[in-house]
Motif scaffolding. Structure first.
Motif, short mmCIF file in Angstrom:
data_model
loop_
_atom_site.label_atom_id
_atom_site.label_comp_id
_atom_site.label_asym_id
_atom_site.label_seq_id
_atom_site.Cartn_x
_atom_site.Cartn_y
_atom_site.Cartn_z
N LYS A 24 0.60 -1.20 0.12
CA LYS A 24 -0.02 -0.06 0.11
C LYS A 24 0.76 1.20 0.13
N ILE A 25 2.12 1.14 0.78
CA ILE A 25 2.85 2.37 0.86
C ILE A 25 3.57 2.86 -0.70
N SER A 26 3.93 1.63 -1.04
CA SER A 26 4.40 1.76 -2.51
C SER A 26 3.50 2.10 -3.47
N MET A 29 3.00 5.91 -2.96
CA MET A 29 4.44 6.69 -3.33
C MET A 29 4.63 6.88 -4.97
N GLY A 30 3.94 5.73 -5.67
CA GLY A 30 3.67 5.75 -7.04
C GLY A 30 2.81 6.65 -7.36
N ASP A 31 1.80 6.57 -6.89
CA ASP A 31 0.73 7.70 -7.26
C ASP A 31 1.21 9.12 -6.89
N MET A 32 1.88 9.37 -6.07
CA MET A 32 2.48 10.56 -5.92
C MET A 32 3.59 11.13 -6.85
N GLY A 35 1.62 11.99 -10.00
CA GLY A 35 1.01 13.39 -9.80
C GLY A 35 2.14 14.49 -10.03
N VAL A 36 3.38 14.13 -9.29
CA VAL A 36 4.55 15.40 -9.58
C VAL A 36 4.75 15.41 -11.12
N LYS A 37 4.86 14.11 -11.62
CA LYS A 37 5.32 14.14 -13.39
C LYS A 37 4.10 14.95 -14.15
N SER A 38 2.89 14.50 -13.91
CA SER A 38 1.86 15.25 -14.57
C SER A 38 1.87 16.89 -14.24
N PHE A 39 2.15 17.15 -12.96
CA PHE A 39 2.34 18.55 -12.76
C PHE A 39 3.43 19.36 -13.33
N LYS A 40 4.46 18.89 -13.46
CA LYS A 40 5.45 19.19 -14.04
C LYS A 40 5.22 19.37 -15.80
N LYS A 41 4.74 18.31 -16.23
CA LYS A 41 4.37 18.22 -17.60
C LYS A 41 3.40 19.53 -17.86
N GLY A 42 2.32 19.80 -16.80
CA GLY A 42 1.36 20.88 -17.03
C GLY A 42 2.15 22.34 -17.15
N LEU A 43 3.30 22.34 -16.36
CA LEU A 43 3.96 23.68 -16.37
C LEU A 43 4.72 23.69 -17.52
N ALA A 44 5.23 22.63 -18.26
CA ALA A 44 5.86 22.80 -19.10
C ALA A 44 5.01 22.92 -20.29
N ASP A 45 3.82 22.72 -20.50
CA ASP A 45 3.04 22.99 -21.55
C ASP A 45 2.82 24.16 -21.66
N GLU A 46 2.51 24.77 -20.47
CA GLU A 46 2.07 26.47 -20.46
C GLU A 46 3.14 27.24 -20.89
N ASP A 47 4.48 26.88 -20.48
CA ASP A 47 5.69 27.53 -20.95
C ASP A 47 5.80 27.41 -22.42
#
Length: 77
Positions: A24-26, A29-32, A35-47
């Motif tokens: 469950k912990i892994s 952490m995988g889901d987190m 989420g961080v990767k999609s957040f970074k991708k969203g920021l890169a798309d805006e730029d």
């Protein structure tokens, strides 16, 4: 009262592992990480999108039809 010793943290870790299990912990952490990767991708798309100049917030287009004078209206009827 300030910090905990290494033994306190080990006991807390053992309790968390017993409650949630290793899998469950892994998963969390995988889901987190996803989420961080999609957040970074969203920021890169805006730029990458081209920015409009500061003064052009609206797209101004010329009118298609020019207002007719009253003489032209009376001729059309």
């Amino acid at each position: 009262m300030g910090s905990f010793s290494i033994w306190h943290w080990l006991i807390v870790l053992v309790i968390v592992l017993l409650l949630f299990g290793k899998g469950k912990i892994s998963d969390v952490m995988g889901d987190m990480a996803k989420g961080v990767k999609s957040f970074k991708k969203g920021l890169a798309d805006e730029d990458e999108t081209p920015a409009k100049p500061a003064g052009s917030t609206l797209d101004h287009k010329p009118a298609d039809v020019v207002n007719a004078t009253t003489d032209e209206k009376s001729r059309a009827s």
